[in-house]
Design a protein around this motif. Sequence first.
Motif, PDB file in Angstrom:
ATOM      1  N   ASN B  29       0.892  -1.419   0.195  1.00  0.00           N
ATOM      2  CA  ASN B  29      -0.048   0.006  -0.001  1.00  0.00           C
ATOM      3  C   ASN B  29       0.687   1.378   0.082  1.00  0.00           C
ATOM      4  O   ASN B  29       1.647   1.485   0.927  1.00  0.00           O
ATOM      5  CB  ASN B  29      -0.881  -0.171   1.487  1.00  0.00           C
ATOM      6  CG  ASN B  29      -1.978   1.045   1.330  1.00  0.00           C
ATOM      7  OD1 ASN B  29      -1.519   2.028   0.712  1.00  0.00           O
ATOM      8  ND2 ASN B  29      -3.071   0.684   2.037  1.00  0.00           N
ATOM      9  N   VAL B  31       0.074   4.487   0.338  1.00  0.00           N
ATOM     10  CA  VAL B  31       0.069   5.238   1.615  1.00  0.00           C
ATOM     11  C   VAL B  31       1.115   4.960   2.847  1.00  0.00           C
ATOM     12  O   VAL B  31       1.685   5.405   3.789  1.00  0.00           O
ATOM     13  CB  VAL B  31      -1.175   5.743   2.037  1.00  0.00           C
ATOM     14  CG1 VAL B  31      -1.379   6.280   3.289  1.00  0.00           C
ATOM     15  CG2 VAL B  31      -1.896   6.387   0.841  1.00  0.00           C
ATOM     16  N   ARG B  32       0.912   3.396   3.155  1.00  0.00           N
ATOM     17  CA  ARG B  32       1.691   2.993   4.275  1.00  0.00           C
ATOM     18  C   ARG B  32       2.915   3.131   4.025  1.00  0.00           C
ATOM     19  O   ARG B  32       3.762   3.346   5.044  1.00  0.00           O
ATOM     20  CB  ARG B  32       1.268   1.505   4.524  1.00  0.00           C
ATOM     21  CG  ARG B  32       1.151   0.923   5.894  1.00  0.00           C
ATOM     22  CD  ARG B  32       0.628  -0.110   6.033  1.00  0.00           C
ATOM     23  NE  ARG B  32      -0.784  -0.143   5.793  1.00  0.00           N
ATOM     24  CZ  ARG B  32      -1.621  -1.400   5.647  1.00  0.00           C
ATOM     25  NH1 ARG B  32      -1.022  -2.512   5.806  1.00  0.00           N
ATOM     26  NH2 ARG B  32      -2.904  -1.297   5.679  1.00  0.00           N
ATOM     27  N   LEU B  35       4.130   6.262   5.003  1.00  0.00           N
ATOM     28  CA  LEU B  35       4.292   6.583   6.531  1.00  0.00           C
ATOM     29  C   LEU B  35       5.180   5.813   7.107  1.00  0.00           C
ATOM     30  O   LEU B  35       5.860   6.358   7.987  1.00  0.00           O
ATOM     31  CB  LEU B  35       2.875   6.090   6.967  1.00  0.00           C
ATOM     32  CG  LEU B  35       1.533   6.732   6.827  1.00  0.00           C
ATOM     33  CD1 LEU B  35       0.468   6.307   7.198  1.00  0.00           C
ATOM     34  CD2 LEU B  35       1.902   8.318   7.339  1.00  0.00           C
ATOM     35  N   VAL B  38       8.243   8.156   6.636  1.00  0.00           N
ATOM     36  CA  VAL B  38       8.291   9.163   7.541  1.00  0.00           C
ATOM     37  C   VAL B  38       8.768   8.686   9.120  1.00  0.00           C
ATOM     38  O   VAL B  38       9.714   9.168   9.673  1.00  0.00           O
ATOM     39  CB  VAL B  38       6.818   9.620   7.972  1.00  0.00           C
ATOM     40  CG1 VAL B  38       6.742  10.336   9.299  1.00  0.00           C
ATOM     41  CG2 VAL B  38       6.054  10.328   6.870  1.00  0.00           C
ATOM     42  N   PHE B  42      12.111   9.701  11.178  1.00  0.00           N
ATOM     43  CA  PHE B  42      12.353   9.897  12.697  1.00  0.00           C
ATOM     44  C   PHE B  42      13.358   9.205  13.223  1.00  0.00           C
ATOM     45  O   PHE B  42      13.998   9.726  13.964  1.00  0.00           O
ATOM     46  CB  PHE B  42      10.888   9.436  13.230  1.00  0.00           C
ATOM     47  CG  PHE B  42       9.792  10.757  13.281  1.00  0.00           C
ATOM     48  CD1 PHE B  42      10.185  11.708  14.282  1.00  0.00           C
ATOM     49  CD2 PHE B  42       8.812  10.855  12.546  1.00  0.00           C
ATOM     50  CE1 PHE B  42       9.460  12.594  14.405  1.00  0.00           C
ATOM     51  CE2 PHE B  42       7.930  12.034  12.750  1.00  0.00           C
ATOM     52  CZ  PHE B  42       8.191  12.873  13.514  1.00  0.00           C
ATOM     53  N   VAL B  65       9.926  15.460   7.193  1.00  0.00           N
ATOM     54  CA  VAL B  65       8.741  14.894   7.472  1.00  0.00           C
ATOM     55  C   VAL B  65       7.709  16.087   7.353  1.00  0.00           C
ATOM     56  O   VAL B  65       6.362  15.705   7.251  1.00  0.00           O
ATOM     57  CB  VAL B  65       8.992  14.654   9.058  1.00  0.00           C
ATOM     58  CG1 VAL B  65       7.509  14.238   9.453  1.00  0.00           C
ATOM     59  CG2 VAL B  65       9.858  13.495   9.108  1.00  0.00           C
ATOM     60  N   MET B  69       7.171  15.155   2.852  1.00  0.00           N
ATOM     61  CA  MET B  69       6.338  13.833   2.830  1.00  0.00           C
ATOM     62  C   MET B  69       5.074  14.442   3.065  1.00  0.00           C
ATOM     63  O   MET B  69       3.802  13.209   2.465  1.00  0.00           O
ATOM     64  CB  MET B  69       6.712  13.249   4.452  1.00  0.00           C
ATOM     65  CG  MET B  69       8.206  12.492   4.120  1.00  0.00           C
ATOM     66  SD  MET B  69       7.882  11.276   2.962  1.00  0.00           S
ATOM     67  CE  MET B  69       9.301  11.732   1.849  1.00  0.00           C
ATOM     68  N   VAL B  70       4.468  15.610   3.557  1.00  0.00           N
ATOM     69  CA  VAL B  70       3.107  15.774   3.491  1.00  0.00           C
ATOM     70  C   VAL B  70       2.609  15.929   1.938  1.00  0.00           C
ATOM     71  O   VAL B  70       1.082  15.554   1.641  1.00  0.00           O
ATOM     72  CB  VAL B  70       2.936  17.086   4.363  1.00  0.00           C
ATOM     73  CG1 VAL B  70       1.602  17.698   4.024  1.00  0.00           C
ATOM     74  CG2 VAL B  70       3.150  16.869   5.680  1.00  0.00           C
ATOM     75  N   LEU B  71       3.397  16.497   1.218  1.00  0.00           N
ATOM     76  CA  LEU B  71       3.143  16.793  -0.191  1.00  0.00           C
ATOM     77  C   LEU B  71       2.967  15.200  -0.892  1.00  0.00           C
ATOM     78  O   LEU B  71       2.321  15.038  -1.649  1.00  0.00           O
ATOM     79  CB  LEU B  71       4.138  17.720  -0.824  1.00  0.00           C
ATOM     80  CG  LEU B  71       3.751  18.928  -0.504  1.00  0.00           C
ATOM     81  CD1 LEU B  71       5.080  19.732  -1.362  1.00  0.00           C
ATOM     82  CD2 LEU B  71       2.757  19.559  -0.694  1.00  0.00           C
ATOM     83  N   LEU B  73       2.321  12.451   0.431  1.00  0.00           N
ATOM     84  CA  LEU B  73       1.044  11.936   0.919  1.00  0.00           C
ATOM     85  C   LEU B  73      -0.162  12.610  -0.032  1.00  0.00           C
ATOM     86  O   LEU B  73      -1.016  11.980  -0.228  1.00  0.00           O
ATOM     87  CB  LEU B  73       0.784  12.120   2.492  1.00  0.00           C
ATOM     88  CG  LEU B  73       1.128  11.179   3.282  1.00  0.00           C
ATOM     89  CD1 LEU B  73       0.937  11.674   4.803  1.00  0.00           C
ATOM     90  CD2 LEU B  73       0.707   9.947   2.951  1.00  0.00           C
ATOM     91  N   PHE B  74      -0.217  14.025  -0.105  1.00  0.00           N
ATOM     92  CA  PHE B  74      -0.928  14.693  -0.789  1.00  0.00           C
ATOM     93  C   PHE B  74      -1.393  14.289  -2.050  1.00  0.00           C
ATOM     94  O   PHE B  74      -2.492  14.029  -2.515  1.00  0.00           O
ATOM     95  CB  PHE B  74      -0.590  16.094  -0.866  1.00  0.00           C
ATOM     96  CG  PHE B  74      -1.587  16.881  -1.599  1.00  0.00           C
ATOM     97  CD1 PHE B  74      -2.529  17.515  -1.009  1.00  0.00           C
ATOM     98  CD2 PHE B  74      -1.353  17.363  -2.864  1.00  0.00           C
ATOM     99  CE1 PHE B  74      -3.326  18.327  -1.537  1.00  0.00           C
ATOM    100  CE2 PHE B  74      -2.143  18.352  -3.497  1.00  0.00           C
ATOM    101  CZ  PHE B  74      -3.249  18.903  -2.797  1.00  0.00           C
ATOM    102  N   MET B  77      -2.446  10.069  -1.927  1.00  0.00           N
ATOM    103  CA  MET B  77      -3.779   9.981  -1.358  1.00  0.00           C
ATOM    104  C   MET B  77      -4.800  10.050  -2.606  1.00  0.00           C
ATOM    105  O   MET B  77      -6.080   9.550  -2.755  1.00  0.00           O
ATOM    106  CB  MET B  77      -4.106  10.864  -0.188  1.00  0.00           C
ATOM    107  CG  MET B  77      -3.813  10.212   0.943  1.00  0.00           C
ATOM    108  SD  MET B  77      -3.819  11.256   2.171  1.00  0.00           S
ATOM    109  CE  MET B  77      -3.426  10.396   3.637  1.00  0.00           C
ATOM    110  N   MET B  78      -4.355  10.877  -3.764  1.00  0.00           N
ATOM    111  CA  MET B  78      -5.174  11.199  -4.641  1.00  0.00           C
ATOM    112  C   MET B  78      -5.134  10.268  -5.728  1.00  0.00           C
ATOM    113  O   MET B  78      -6.114  10.114  -6.549  1.00  0.00           O
ATOM    114  CB  MET B  78      -5.086  12.554  -5.262  1.00  0.00           C
ATOM    115  CG  MET B  78      -5.460  13.659  -4.347  1.00  0.00           C
ATOM    116  SD  MET B  78      -5.684  15.169  -5.082  1.00  0.00           S
ATOM    117  CE  MET B  78      -3.998  15.788  -5.387  1.00  0.00           C
TER     118      MET B  78
END
Lengths: 351, 203
Positions: B29, B31-32, B35, B38, B42, B65, B69-71, B73-74, B77-78
């Motif tokens: 997956n 998305v996973r 993550l 991320v 850390f 992070v 990574m937010v971008l 995911l952005f 996710m789409m």
Amino acid sequence: MREWLIQNYPEWPILWKVVLPVVTIGIFFTCLLLCVAYLSLLERKVIGYMQVRIGPNRVGPFGLGQPIADVLKLFFKEIIFPKASNFYLFIVAPILAVAPALAVWAVVPLGEKWVFADINIGLLYILTMSSLGVYGILIAGWASNSKYALLATLRSAAQVVSYEIAMGFALVGVVMAANSLNLREIIQAQSGSILHWYMVPLFPLLIVYWISAVAETNRAPFDVVEGESEIVAGHHVEYSGTVFAAFFLAEYANMILVSSVASILFLGGWLSPFQGIPVLETWFQDVPGLIWLVIKICGFLLLFLWFRATFPRFRYDQIMRLGWKVLIPITLIWIFVVGGLQVWKVGPWFT
Amino acid sequence: MEINIEKILFYGFSTILLGSATAVIFSRNSVRAVLFLVLAFFACAGLWLLQQAEFLAITLVLVYVGAVMVLFLFVIMMLDINVATKEARLVRYFPLGILIAALIVSQIIWILWKGGSWVGIQGDMNPGESNVSAIGKLLYTDYIYPFELAGIILLVAIVAAISLAFRGRRRGTRGQKIKEQIAVRSQDRVTLVSLKPTIRKDL
């Protein structure tokens, strides 16, 4: 306290190495949770009076028992897990929302010596932790497997990343003025009088910081993430009970945080506003710094509530335009201005 | 072997780092996978903190992070990524991945193997000086040209990305005209008309 423990119980290092910090952190979090609970009451009361209503007044005198009742209600509600959701991420999301919101308080100085970790990169740490809060929203929205929640997630990701840039640039100005990333040193660089506070030379940055702080915490008028009129409640549509309370807690803790950061960076933190004024300074010299800080924080918190009662919600593209085309250019220009003030040593701030 | 808290933390973070990095590659997956990436960042930041490079550690978390990574995911996710195609690509690009990994490892060895013996990266840092000012001084004195060059490359990349995505405003589309919206007055939108009341006879 720590010195006293070291002197009297030198054979028990665990006492002052582990027990004392844990106890102080526990006390601090309890205070923070109480602040969050009563901030929610204050919000309802203040907005109520602004709209010529009374607000909650049934539970206890003046409705003072209302937050307690709300918390109890949330704790006893059933938590519903949607069947099609991604179970682990669904659980992890509220934790990821709350953890940074609480962890960030480690470096916030509440008084001359009242800080958990007096680190050299305090400001960067705050910026980092507040940027991590978005993961709670992102993961919640995706794991819920709901269209509304996913829309909120996309909005939130774009909004938070954009406003983080404006916020970061506003903080760069402060760092340039104070020559330090340490929050205690930033406050001490503002001592002298009320005119020494950075809100005077860095006024545009204060405005930019505050607008982006409101956007970062997803509060009105930038609360398209929740957008109850079009996407019902955004990322936490599917959450109920305690896990919903976690998001609520994170949002309000972040509100208090950005208010205290604004007062620390621009309004001199715990410094008295009467510093350097002949008579008043001696009158108010016994007032502890924490009181001044709390007054400043409350002022900013009231601004949050005032905004919410006053402004209609921004449209999504307007938010983006404001962030990228207005706020970021202002900060860039003002960074050059600060550089000039620094080079020509314009007093009383840059000497 | 002496066991102290730093060693426990080091091995703990290293395990998390290696485990999550492996999971990035093998999780089906996407998305996973992001993550897990991320989590890997850390753990890496934790390792750097143990080396007392707190500025680098915090910057890693802030930049990668908090923003990159937010971008990621952005975007992910789409997308509706088919699991099977991802598997196929993994096998196809495997040799290239190994080549790049080998390059990086040999680079690290080349830097650490100086004068016929293993050396750590040496730097003259005053014990009292903070991490931030030490890095700042080094970046803006000795390494100013590479630093500026990196900045310019990034700028060019930004301009290129924007010019690829932005195709200009097409004619016939109804975009917003912000200036006109701000300059609008109530007289332009609302006309007040005074109407005479009429009384219907048939009532």
